[in-house]
Scaffold this motif. Structure first.
Motif, short mmCIF file in Angstrom:
data_model
loop_
_atom_site.label_atom_id
_atom_site.label_comp_id
_atom_site.label_asym_id
_atom_site.label_seq_id
_atom_site.Cartn_x
_atom_site.Cartn_y
_atom_site.Cartn_z
N ALA A 140 -4.87 -7.66 -15.57
CA ALA A 140 -4.47 -6.53 -14.73
C ALA A 140 -5.68 -5.91 -14.03
O ALA A 140 -5.62 -5.57 -12.84
CB ALA A 140 -3.76 -5.47 -15.58
N ILE A 141 -6.78 -5.78 -14.75
CA ILE A 141 -8.00 -5.22 -14.15
C ILE A 141 -8.49 -6.13 -13.02
O ILE A 141 -8.86 -5.66 -11.93
CB ILE A 141 -9.10 -5.05 -15.22
CG1 ILE A 141 -8.70 -3.94 -16.20
CG2 ILE A 141 -10.45 -4.74 -14.59
CD1 ILE A 141 -9.60 -3.82 -17.40
N SER A 142 -8.47 -7.43 -13.26
CA SER A 142 -8.88 -8.37 -12.23
C SER A 142 -7.96 -8.32 -11.01
O SER A 142 -8.41 -8.33 -9.86
CB SER A 142 -8.90 -9.79 -12.81
OG SER A 142 -9.22 -10.73 -11.82
N THR A 143 -6.65 -8.24 -11.27
CA THR A 143 -5.68 -8.14 -10.17
C THR A 143 -5.95 -6.91 -9.32
O THR A 143 -5.93 -6.96 -8.08
CB THR A 143 -4.25 -8.08 -10.73
OG1 THR A 143 -3.95 -9.31 -11.40
CG2 THR A 143 -3.22 -7.85 -9.63
N LEU A 144 -6.21 -5.79 -9.97
CA LEU A 144 -6.47 -4.54 -9.24
C LEU A 144 -7.76 -4.65 -8.42
O LEU A 144 -7.82 -4.16 -7.29
CB LEU A 144 -6.57 -3.37 -10.22
CG LEU A 144 -5.26 -2.98 -10.91
CD1 LEU A 144 -5.52 -1.96 -12.00
CD2 LEU A 144 -4.25 -2.44 -9.90
N ALA A 145 -8.78 -5.31 -8.97
CA ALA A 145 -10.05 -5.44 -8.25
C ALA A 145 -9.88 -6.29 -6.99
O ALA A 145 -10.34 -5.91 -5.90
CB ALA A 145 -11.11 -6.05 -9.16
N VAL A 146 -9.22 -7.44 -7.12
CA VAL A 146 -9.01 -8.31 -5.96
C VAL A 146 -8.15 -7.59 -4.92
O VAL A 146 -8.45 -7.62 -3.72
CB VAL A 146 -8.34 -9.63 -6.39
CG1 VAL A 146 -7.99 -10.48 -5.18
CG2 VAL A 146 -9.25 -10.41 -7.32
N SER A 147 -7.09 -6.94 -5.38
CA SER A 147 -6.20 -6.24 -4.46
C SER A 147 -6.94 -5.13 -3.73
O SER A 147 -6.70 -4.89 -2.54
CB SER A 147 -5.00 -5.65 -5.22
OG SER A 147 -4.24 -6.68 -5.84
N PHE A 148 -7.86 -4.45 -4.42
CA PHE A 148 -8.60 -3.36 -3.80
C PHE A 148 -9.46 -3.88 -2.64
O PHE A 148 -9.44 -3.30 -1.54
CB PHE A 148 -9.48 -2.66 -4.83
CG PHE A 148 -10.37 -1.59 -4.25
CD1 PHE A 148 -9.83 -0.40 -3.80
CD2 PHE A 148 -11.73 -1.79 -4.14
CE1 PHE A 148 -10.64 0.59 -3.25
CE2 PHE A 148 -12.55 -0.82 -3.59
CZ PHE A 148 -12.01 0.37 -3.14
N PHE A 149 -10.21 -4.96 -2.86
CA PHE A 149 -11.04 -5.50 -1.79
C PHE A 149 -10.19 -5.95 -0.61
O PHE A 149 -10.55 -5.76 0.56
CB PHE A 149 -11.89 -6.66 -2.31
CG PHE A 149 -13.15 -6.23 -3.01
CD1 PHE A 149 -14.23 -5.75 -2.29
CD2 PHE A 149 -13.25 -6.29 -4.38
CE1 PHE A 149 -15.39 -5.35 -2.93
CE2 PHE A 149 -14.40 -5.88 -5.03
CZ PHE A 149 -15.48 -5.41 -4.31
N TYR A 150 -9.06 -6.59 -0.91
CA TYR A 150 -8.17 -7.06 0.16
C TYR A 150 -7.58 -5.87 0.92
O TYR A 150 -7.46 -5.90 2.16
CB TYR A 150 -7.06 -7.91 -0.45
CG TYR A 150 -6.76 -9.17 0.31
CD1 TYR A 150 -7.04 -10.42 -0.23
CD2 TYR A 150 -6.19 -9.13 1.57
CE1 TYR A 150 -6.75 -11.59 0.46
CE2 TYR A 150 -5.90 -10.29 2.27
CZ TYR A 150 -6.19 -11.51 1.71
OH TYR A 150 -5.91 -12.66 2.40
N LEU A 151 -7.19 -4.83 0.17
CA LEU A 151 -6.65 -3.64 0.81
C LEU A 151 -7.68 -2.97 1.72
O LEU A 151 -7.33 -2.46 2.79
CB LEU A 151 -6.17 -2.64 -0.26
CG LEU A 151 -4.82 -2.94 -0.92
CD1 LEU A 151 -4.61 -2.07 -2.14
CD2 LEU A 151 -3.67 -2.73 0.07
N LEU A 152 -8.94 -2.96 1.28
CA LEU A 152 -10.00 -2.40 2.11
C LEU A 152 -10.00 -3.05 3.49
O LEU A 152 -10.07 -2.36 4.52
CB LEU A 152 -11.37 -2.65 1.46
CG LEU A 152 -11.87 -1.71 0.38
CD1 LEU A 152 -13.30 -2.09 0.02
CD2 LEU A 152 -11.80 -0.27 0.81
N ALA A 153 -9.91 -4.37 3.50
CA ALA A 153 -9.96 -5.10 4.75
C ALA A 153 -8.79 -4.74 5.65
O ALA A 153 -8.95 -4.49 6.85
CB ALA A 153 -9.96 -6.61 4.47
#
Length: 548
Positions: A140-153
């Motif tokens: 879940a932590i990894s999912t949130l991290a990847v999603s955060f970077f993608y959301l930034l873009a």
């Protein structure tokens, strides 16, 4: 051609010269109203977890393949890559190649097996034969991290695009744009769930590929339908304006190690992206999962061929200087090209498609991250598997609100960045933290909980640490055209890692740590691995298991 080049710089000084804001707002509003109506219509029965997370597993392979293309062809693909090619030519097109080749990894190693083993999220696969609580928390932590970077873009792309079209030049105005985009996205996610989000992605994929195709044919028609003529004239225009030969490698990646690092992240990252992996759960069978990927590869491949023409077309017809000085920076290449080709109407239509692209991808990311929080953390960790589907869905919607707020704040900080590059960072985190654990879980009999935790946390921490202390965040020299540093933070320099993308270090480290963690622990569940192997290869029991 020279007259077009002469007129291009006039687009740069003010955003209000690019199109008609009233037309742009009308087209935007029309798209939002139509898609919201579709979301409301298809999402009336979003009460169960299977409906909210997986769309009731009711989509065909073709529908899901188009939706995957809609999810994958993000603002980075349309705005960021077109801009990267327009500015850096050959080096920019390497993004397209990397993103496309990555699908072969997903098709051959992940798609069908993941669909057979999992239920709603990536953590379902990773924790299948391991200890549930620690592995689900890590996933879940990894999912949130990847999603955060993608959301930034995506959010950064939204701010720059809409600011360009509505004549908003100040930072405050662009930040308000990001807030509005975030709020619209939340309506899609909270009300529509996966079913509504999928249909938005299908509509958006069709519009994006048609729109890009029309622009591609239009550009080629101006050069006698000769790609060679287009490449030659774009290169000549760049050199005449004081730029470099766009067909020569090394304009962006002067360090070959930096290029190798980026390539590793792009090619290996797709198979570890949680929001892409979650799409495989929306089909009823593993056969449909395979069909999904085949459809996606065809559509994505065709689109990335379009980006080559669009990027070089923008380089010739608009010019690098005009692109860099526009409010959206490098990400403005495609909208400016549309304006040069078809004036206000084409600009409004193409920009609405780009806006749809951002909304669809952000919605997909948000529902994936909220599903991970509700399904993996709330139900499994907090409630120890006793939460009802209705409770899970309620928590998922609350989580979506929180994630939407985080995306809005992050997007404000990422304004002005090349979004293709920001997405490459998300790919690096996914390839470092998720891919090693997924492949070990599916193919290595000996793999255990310690190996999974070391792999996820090791890859995640190393990737994020190297990103923070890389030139992406601080330390890049000021661009003489824009007067700003390409780094996220202006006026500071605390970078010590020399590469823009951490993939060459963090991806092998994720695999190595997963191996070391496994061989230093004696934990092993042979019976559970045998069950996982049978299910992953045959699909036996996958559909019935997903209903429990």
């Amino acid at each position: 051609m020279s007259s077009l080049l002469a007129s291009a710089p006039a687009l740069a000084p003010t955003a209000t010269t690019v199109g008609n804001p009233a037309i742009n707002i009308t087209i935007f509003a029309l798209f939002v109203v139509v898609t919201l109506a579709i979301v409301i219509r298809v999402s009336r029965n979003n009460r169960s977890a299977a409906e909210y997370y997986a769309g009731g597993r009711a989509f065909t392979g073709r529908q899901n393949g188009i939706a995957i293309a809609g999810d994958y062809l993000s603002a980075a693909s349309f705005l960021g890559i077109a801009g990267a090619i327009a500015i850096n030519g050959y080096d920019g097109f390497l993004y397209s190649i990397g993103f496309l080749v990555a699908w072969l990894v997903a098709l051959l190693l992940v798609a069908e097996l993941l669909r057979n083993v999992g239920k709603y999220t990536m953590a379902d696969v990773l924790s299948f034969r391991l200890r549930q609580r620690p592995v689900r928390i890590a996933a879940a932590i990894s999912t949130l991290a990847v999603s955060f970077f993608y959301l930034l873009a995506q959010m950064a792309g939204a701010g720059g695009l809409v600011a360009l079209l509505l004549g908003i030049e100040g930072q405050l105005g662009q930040r308000l744009v990001i807030v509005v985009v975030g709020l619209i996205m939340l309506v899609y996610v909270i009300y529509g769930g996966m079913k509504g989000t999928t249909w938005v992605q299908i509509i958006k994929a069709v519009l994006l590929i048609i729109g890009a195709g029309i622009m591609t044919l239009w550009v080629l028609s101006m050069f006698g339908f000769s790609l060679s003529n287009l490449l030659g004239e774009a290169t000549q225009a760049s050199q005449d304006a004081g730029g470099k030969d766009l067909l020569q490698p090394g304009l962006q990646y002067k360090n070959p190690i930096d290029f190798i690092s980026l390539s590793m992240a792009l090619v290996l990252g797709t198979a570890g992206l949680p929001h892409v992996l979650m799409r495989f759960y929306t089909v009823p069978t593993s056969r449909e999962a395979r069909r999904s990927v085949v459809w996606a590869i065809w559509l994505i491949g065709i689109f990335y061929l379009f980006t080559l023409v669009l990027g070089f077309g923008a380089a010739d017809l608009v010019g690098a200087s005009a692109i860099k000085q526009a409010p959206g920076g490098v990400n403005s290449a495609a909208p400016l090209l549309a304006f040069e080709l078809g004036g206000e109407i084409l600009l409004g239509i193409i920009s609405a498609v780009a806006f749809a692209t951002i909304l669809a991808v952000v919605a997909g990311l948000t529902i994936t991250a909220s599903a991970s929080l509700s399904h993996d953390i709330y139900n499994t960790v907090v409630k120890k598997g006793t939460a009802t589907p209705e409770e899970e869905v309620k928590v998922a919607r609350i989580a979506a609100l929180v994630l939407g707020a985080v995306a809005i704040i992050g997007g404000i900080f990422a304004l002005g960045q090349n979004i293709a590059f920001l997405v490459a960072l998300a790919f690096a985190v996914a390839a470092s933290a998720n891919l090693p654990t997924i492949l070990y879980s599916l193919f290595w009999k000996r793999f255990n909980t310690r190996g999974a935790l070391w792999s996820i946390y090791g890859g995640l921490v190393s990737a994020i640490t190297l990103i923070i202390f890389s030139p992406v965040v601080s330390g890049k020299p000021v661009d003489p055209v824009t007067g700003k540093s390409p780094s996220m933070l202006q006026g500071v320099d605390f970078h010590w890692f020399p590469l823009d993308n951490p993939g060459i270090i963090s991806i092998p480290l994720g695999f190595i740590l997963g191996y070391i963690g496994t061989v230093t622990s004696k934990e092993y569940n042979a019976a559970k691995y045998a069950e996982m192997e049978v299910r992953s290869l045959t699909g036996h029991g996958a559909e019935t298991a997903s209903t429990h």
